[in-house]
Scaffold this active site. Structure first.
Site, PDB file in Angstrom:
ATOM      1  N   LYS A 153       0.765  -1.225  -0.004  1.00 24.08           N
ATOM      2  CA  LYS A 153      -0.093  -0.002  -0.065  1.00 24.08           C
ATOM      3  C   LYS A 153       0.980   1.257  -0.162  1.00 24.08           C
ATOM      4  O   LYS A 153       1.907   1.226   0.565  1.00 24.08           O
ATOM      5  CB  LYS A 153      -1.012   0.059   1.239  1.00 24.08           C
ATOM      6  N   LYS A 211     -10.854   0.499  11.275  1.00 21.27           N
ATOM      7  CA  LYS A 211      -9.885   0.627  12.346  1.00 21.27           C
ATOM      8  C   LYS A 211     -10.391   0.524  13.662  1.00 21.27           C
ATOM      9  O   LYS A 211     -11.348   1.557  14.055  1.00 21.27           O
ATOM     10  CB  LYS A 211      -9.121   1.869  12.208  1.00 21.27           C
TER      11      LYS A 211
END
Ligand SMILES: Cc1ncc(C[n+]2csc(CCOP(=O)(O)OP(=O)(O)O)c2C)c(N)n1
Ligand SMILES: [Mg+2]
Length: 1298
Positions: A792, A901
């Site tokens: 990423k 998250k």
């Protein structure tokens, strides 16, 4: 022969042993059975008329019936004169007539006449049995006879008739019967009692209408059965009065039995604020979807009060679960026993029955034997309730179950509801939620608030529903909401005429679920087995009638709604309207059938997933939290964070939650600047309060369900303020709680949640804000070399999107096509920049682009223009409901991932909800960290494994590559050491938490001392509690408590503020342990004298610095008085739930007198009574429901015991009626004032507004600030310290302190 013998045997058990037998062939089985029974006495006569009178004479003499056995035809007609006499003079008599079977009736067969209802209105009970067969359970013969004899022998006594058809051969020859028909008879066969024992109540005193005595031994038997239960359940069927419902509720509370409420019992829609002593099982119907659960939820004693049950599943379950006793209490005498299962039938009101049981079975003899069974039902039902809620929320469109839920949530205790038959009543029964606090408008009496509820369930017709509902509104004089199906609506459109032209009658809101036919039939198995056209035309009766035009014809307001929001709004609008409304809700039969099936399937699966955790929940040892400690940490990072934060280190708190079994769990609270809204100081303040509040609390196993149970647990223990816990704090607490449970079971966090260990693949993270494309490509190459298959990159870090694109192109070229590349723009681009980037990387096969645009409104446009796959991150962080909005507007298919998250979303449970939401839309959840330590990373890796295990989609790499940023860790074994080739095994991460390096909880810092002030003949001794700041030269805050309180009330707040302020709290005179006034005792010391003494005290305490004076309630009045009297040391004042006094002189005199008489009652009646009555006042409504309430009462009693006189003195002296009115002086305040009130404290909310007004009048508004605290009533320091601390802190910063 079997049935004949059953009939005769049951007669004997019921005391009917005298048989008058007339000759005949058809009746020969009965005659033979009577003759064969040793208990029976037989007498015979050829003339049936004489025999009938003979039996009548026997009944007169014995006061119990004789049985007349008679053959078919005119034989039985000859009994009519005797039956008429028995009826007229109330003499018991039983006629057992033999008959031809149905195929020989009305066909000219010999000796056959119509015997059904032969005696017309002269009999009390009349029943035509089916011909004896093995296709009907044999117990039905017994329940029929039990009912017949009961009706013959209770007021008004009289004749009863049971017609018994027999098929040839009539003689006793062997025939093959399926023995299944004897099912349910074993208990009967083993005893000498009748199958159903009927027990009438006998009212001994009609005068007071209450004293009903059950003297019979049968009632003793019932009470001992109840006492012997270990799995007793109360089923509340349809009940029609709130008094009755409350009686049932109190009985459940007394017995500690779980209570299963039917929608028509009133308790299904009762207030959600559950009395902890009564386990109301709202969703047993859906629990029963899992047949594997039936054995564990089967009761041994069923006590059903009210006979009607809406749920077929529940009804069937009760019929089939073979309890030791099935007791039905109902006022009418009718046999409501469709399964022929009742062992006891008590004809009584619920109130009488409840009183009897509560008197018979007193507390000490009644152990909590049914407690664990009740717990089990409750946890099952509760998790189903949550799952239903989740699924209804997750489905964006308006489904019929959701309509039922929204309608039930719109009703208040001031209104009433009427439920149409077919699916409306069933959907409300299955999917309604209890009333919220806002819906319970009638105040509380420690009984659940309820709405009146009506339905036509006598015959469950779909006719006349509108007319009945309008009549119900008139009869109950309440606004009625009617939920009705479209066919039912059409059936009774004439009922609409009642809605207009009725003067001064309550309006009705008709919510018509228009699925254009009978939706219920599509849910039946037959639906798929019939030609579709036949089904549509003849069964579901589909139509295309315009309901709006019908309403128009009747001049009734009509609105068509299609979405959840529209329905909610329409209901709100209609509630405030004075006229009636028809709210037509568009639905669709097929979609509805599909959704019902989906929902049931989802609940079935959910139960399968959570069962192991639930089993542990009810069986594991109780775990009490004995300590929650925090330790601050700070660790260096290898490089700057990708969030752009300047620091090269990471700070946060480690959390240790210690259980009474010696095991601990660790959590981490680490708000990340730029991602979390809260900062370190914010979380420190919250943690300080939460650590105290959670100590001593039970940690239940079901917090590991990840279904909302953790939120519920927090709410149960912290009250509404639980909603205000910061996400990072909530995540740390949940992590510590789950880890503590895992440690207790010697397993991992993953398995404590019932997840399966698996490998988790992790994505390598590249920060590409610096370096040439080639440099970045080398970093990428290195990561690929290490084994990562997904990378990423952070983009939108360079001046132009094309520059970012160039780096991506370089990376793609270097790593080849087999590596997944993701990029993250963190919402930094405008739409055109994002499009530019997308164009430039078109050939790069990007797995997805995270958050391309800075405004989620332009996301759909981006998706349309570029075809690039996108992932959501911040968009869902900011507000999870945004997710739904984005999905509604974005073309589906191109949003492929959701970055989830736990640290940002407030923990695992919230994160898992979001994972499920995304999976519902085929969007893959990617679990990601917020640069926490290895402790959190290990927990997140297990969570990722859990989520992968629940997902039907192939898993993707998770965002846990942040470990590369950790230079030195908070734990000994770092996460990086267990990552192997970009993969971590969820089984291996377990060891990380146990290697915690630093854990140094700060020591508590409170001390107390006394200070004496002598003033004008008085000597005030003040006890002062001090929580010193660890840092030097801090501002001082002095706290004053309210009436009945003490300095300790402020301790949580003081601890929480201690890192920024020196905090002191004073026990006011008459309160606490050591504070007192001596000296001039005869004279009155009022607010003025006390304030002068406190001024002196502040002087002593200030140590030269300025003081913020904060008071609550009585303390607030003192603080305001002192603030307005310009004490030079006071820099600012905080008035929590305080008032400037009474303006009116008369009102002051009255109030002072009232307070004096209260003081007198305290002195004379004792502290216990006084405290109990004090907290019954409306002011404490929300406090009474707060989890700390019971402790508060106990501590008030302990604190003031023996100190009543001084306390009473303080109540009088400091009465609002005795203090000067400060309203006129408010504007003279020269220091900043903060006024804090609980939002639910209506009286003080309006006082606060008036204070603002009084200030503004003199143009000084800026110096007086009002903060209204969510989820709190009057007692803000106890009810909502979390928000109070925030308000205090920001006020003090605002006025330049600290
Ligand atoms: C007077 C009467 N006729 C027929 C029935 C049989 N019946 C039960 S439910 C139903 C369909 C009702 O349709 P609707 O009111 O639209 O409700 P939905 O099934 O769509 O929820 C019918 C015809 C009945 N209960 N009463
Ligand atoms: Mg319909």
């Amino acid at each position: 022969m079997v049935w004949a013998r059953l009939l005769v045997d049951e007669c004997c058990r019921l005391g009917v042993t005298y048989f008058c037998v007339a000759p005949g062939s058809r009746s020969s089985p009965l005659a033979e059975a009577a003759a064969a029974n040793p208990r029976v006495t037989c007498i015979s006569c050829v003339d049936e008329r004489s025999l009938g009178f003979y039996a009548l004479g026997y009944g007169r003499g014995a006061r119990r019936p004789a049985a007349v056995v008679i053959t078919s035809g005119t034989a039985m007609s000859n009994l009519l004169p005797a039956v008429v006499e028995a009826s007229q003079d109330c003499v018991p008599l039983l006629i057992l007539s033999a008959d031809r079977p149905h195929e020989l009736r009305d066909v000219g067969a010999n000796q056959s006449i119509n015997q059904v209802k032969h005696f017309g209105s002269f009999v009390r009970f009349d029943f035509d049995l089916p011909p004896a067969t093995d296709e009907v359970p044999a117990r039905m013969v017994l329940t029929t006879l039990d009912t017949a004899i009961f009706r013959a022998t209770t007021d008004p006594y009289g004749p009863v008739h049971v017609n018994c058809p027999f098929r040839e051969p009539l003689e006793a020859v062997r025939t093959e019967w399926d023995l299944e028909c004897l099912e349910g008879l074993s208990q009967w066969m083993a005893s000498a009692s009748p199958f159903t024992t009927y027990i009438p109540s006998s009212t001994s005193s009609l005068l007071d209408g209450t004293a009903t005595l059950y003297t019979s031994s049968q009632m003793k038997e019932v009470s001992s059965l109840i006492a012997s239960a270990s799995r007793g359940v109360i089923v509340a069927g349809g009940l029609n009065q709130s008094q009755t419902t409350w009686a049932v509720f109190k009985l459940a509370k007394h017995l500690r039995w779980p209570l299963v409420p039917d929608v028509l019992s009133g308790l299904r829609l009762a207030s959600k604020e559950e009395d902890m002593d009564v386990k109301i099982i709202h969703n047993l119907d859906h629990v029963l979807l899992n047949p594997s659960l039936h054995p564990s939820v089967a009761p041994d004693i069923i006590l059903q009060i009210g006979s009607r049950i809406t749920s077929k599943r529940l009804s069937q379950f009760l019929q089939e679960c073979s309890p030791r006793a099935y007791i039905l209490v109902e006022e009418h005498p009718y046999r409501h026993d469709p399964g022929h299962r009742l062992t006891h039938r008590i004809k009584s009101s619920a109130g009488e029955f409840a009183r009897f049981v509560m008197k018979e079975l007193t507390e000490p003899e009644f152990p909590e034997r049914c407690h664990s069974y009740g717990m089990w039902l409750h946890v099952l039902s509760d998790t189903v309730r949550r799952e239903i809620l989740f699924q209804l929320q997750a489905e964006a469109t308006l489904t019929e179950p959701c309509i039922a839920r929204i309608v039930s949530s719109s009703i208040t205790t001031e209104s009433a509801v009427f439920l149409g038959n077919s699916m409306p009543i069933r959907d409300v029964d299955m999917y309604a939620d209890g009333l919220t606090d806002q819906q319970s408008l009638l105040g509380d009496q420690n009984l659940p608030a309820m709405v009146s509820i009506g339905a036509n369930r006598g015959a469950s017709g779909i006719d006349g529903v509108i007319s009945t509902a309008v009549g119900f509104a008139a009869g109950s004089n309440k606004r009625v909401t009617l939920l009705i199906g479209d066919l039912s609506f059409l059936h009774d459109t004439n009922g609409l005429m009642f809605l207009t032209g009725r003067e001064a009658q309550p309006p009705v809101t008709l919510v018509v679920v228009n699925n254009r036919g009978g939706g219920i039939f599509s849910l039946l198995p037959a639906a798929g087995l019939m030609p579709a056209v036949t089904f549509r035309n003849l069964i579901s009766s589909e139509h295309d009638v315009h309901l709006d035009k019908l309403c128009h014809a009747h001049r009734i307001n009509h609105i068509l709604v299609q979405s959840k929001a529209e329905l909610v709004r329409a209901l709100q609008d209609s509630r405030t309207s004075t006229s009636s409304w028809v709210i037509e809700v568009a639905s669709n039969i097929q979609k509805n059938a599909n959704f019902h099936r989906f929902l049931q399937q989802a609940i079935h699966c959910h139960l399968d997933r959570v069962l192991p955790v639930l089993s542990r929940h009810v069986s594991a040892d109780k775990k009490i939290i004995v300590a929650v400690e925090t330790s601050p940490y700070s660790f260096p990072l290898t490089s700057r964070l990708t969030t752009g934060a300047a620091e090269f280190y990471r700070q946060g708190f480690l959390l240790r939650l210690v259980l009474n079994n010696g095991f601990s769990g660790y959590g981490e609270v680490a708000p990340l600047p730029g991602v979390h809204e809260e900062d370190l100081l914010d979380v420190e303040m919250q943690l300080s309060i939460l650590c105290g509040k959670l100590t001593g609390v039970e940690l239940p196993e079901n917090v590991a369900l990840l279904d909302g149970s953790f939120s519920q647990w927090l709410r149960t223990n912290l009250g509404p303020q639980a909603e205000t816990i910061f996400p990072s704090v909530r995540c740390g607490l949940e992590m510590a709680a789950l880890e503590a449970l895992a440690a207790s079971h010697n397993c991992s966090l993953l398995s404590v949640c019932n997840g399966r260990p698996s490998d988790v693949s992790i994505c390598g993270l590249i920060d590409m804000s610096e370096g040439t494309p080639d440099d970045v490509a080398s970093v990428a190459e290195q990561l690929v070399h290490e084994g990562f298959t997904t990378l990423k990159m952070k983009v939108a870090r360079r001046a132009l999107p094309t520059q970012d694109a160039a780096v991506v192109v370089a990376v793609r070229q270097r790593v080849g096509r087999s590596i997944h590349l993701r990029v993250d723009a963190n919402r930094r681009w405008t739409l055109s920049q994002a499009v530019q980037f997308a164009e430039a990387v078109r050939e790069c096969d990007i797995q997805y682009l995270e958050e391309p645009v800075n405004n989620h409104a332009s996301l759909p446009a981006f998706l349309k223009q570029t075809q690039v796959r996108v992932a959501l991150d911040e968009t869902i962080d900011l507000n999870p409901s945004c997710f739904e909005k984005v999905l509604e507007s974005a073309p589906l298919g191109n949003i492929v991932a959701a970055v989830i998250k736990p640290g940002r979303l407030g923990g695992f449970e919230n994160a898992y909800m979001l994972c499920r939401l995304s999976l519902n839309h085929n969007i893959r959840p990617v679990i990601s960290a917020c640069f926490e330590s290895s402790l959190s990373l290990a927990a997140y890796a297990q969570f990722a494994a859990f989520v992968d295990g629940q997902s039907p989609l192939p898993s993707v790499a998770h965002g846990l590559g942040t470990y590369a940023w950790i230079e030195r860790d908070a734990v000994g074994r770092s996460f990086s050491s267990i990552v192997n080739k970009g993969i971590v095994s969820a089984g291996a991460v377990n060891a990380v938490a146990s290697t915690l390096l630093q854990f140094n909880p700060p020591k508590p810092r409170a001390r107390s001392f006394t200070s004496t002030v002598a003033l004008g003949g008085y000597c005030f001794t003040f006890r002062v509690v001090e929580v010193a700041s660890m840092l030097q030269e801090k501002q001082t805050v002095v706290f004053l408590h309210g009436f009945l309180g003490s300095a300790e009330d402020w301790l949580p707040v003081m601890h929480s503020l201690a890192s920024s302020f020196r905090c002191l709290a004073v026990d006011l005179p008459g309160h606490g342990r050591a504070s007192s006034v001596t000296g001039n005792l005869e004279a009155e010391w009022g607010l003025d004298v006390l304030s002068a003494a406190l001024s002196e005290l502040l002087e002593q305490l200030s140590e030269g610095s300025e003081i913020v004076l904060a008071g609550y309630s009585m303390g607030a009045r003192i603080a305001l008085y002192m603030a307005l009297h310009k004490h030079q040391k006071i820099r600012a004042a905080v008035i929590v739930s305080g008032s400037p006094g009474l303006r009116d002189k008369q009102a002051r005199i009255i109030r002072a007198t009232q307070d004096d008489s209260l003081a007198l009652s305290l002195r004379l009646g004792g502290l216990d009574n006084f405290v109990v009555n004090w907290y019954k006042r409306p002011l404490w409504k929300s406090l009474r429901r707060h989890p700390d309430f019971k402790n508060l009462i106990a501590s008030r009693l302990a604190m003031h015991k023996g100190n009543e006189v001084a306390l009473a003195g303080a109540l009088s002296q400091l009465s609002v009626g005795r203090q000067p009115c400060l309203w006129e002086q408010l504007h003279t305040a020269s220091i900043p004032l903060l006024v804090v009130v609980g939002k639910a404290d209506e009286k003080f909310v309006s006082i606060a507004s008036e204070m603002v007004y009084a200030f503004k009048t003199f143009d000084k508004g800026s110096a007086l600030k009002v903060v209204r605290i969510d989820g709190s009533g009057h007692c803000v320091p106890i009810e909502s310290p979390l928000l109070l601390v925030q308000a205090l802190h920001s006020f003090m910063l605002g006025v330049g302190l600290n």
